[in-house]
Design a protein around this motif. Sequence first.
Motif: not given
Length: 140
Positions: A63-64, A103-110
């Motif tokens: 869970v990033p 959390v906010l940049t986990a969508i783009v894997m970063v």
Amino acid sequence: MEPLHKDSETAAAAAAVAAADPRGASSSGVVVQVREKKGPLRAAIPCMPFPVAVICLFLNTFVPGLGTFVSAFTVLCGARTDLPDRHVCCVFWLNIAAALIQVLTAIVMVGWIMSIFWGMDMVILAISQGYKDQGIPQQL
């Protein structure tokens, strides 16, 4: 022209010694030391006990940002950081900010990759602190 920094001079001297000695052995006694310069977010990573650091790595892997969020509360419990001149609340909010970024940049894997590396840094700090506490020289 600006004078060279001391680190640049040391590196240049080491390169000159290495070029002068084809065997690679340094007989002049020049020692090159490398120090990592950390930004405020990276320096705010708390040095926790090893089991807690492993749990935070595990949480960050699946869970990033969750392990980073948990580690922020260890700062309030007295965990040390590389920011001794900053107030505990400031370091706490820096860790919360790092967790939000993950959390906010986990969508783009970063953010997920950043989160895993953050957890690995926590474990590395815990291991190195364990060596310092026991008086064992580090070999990392």
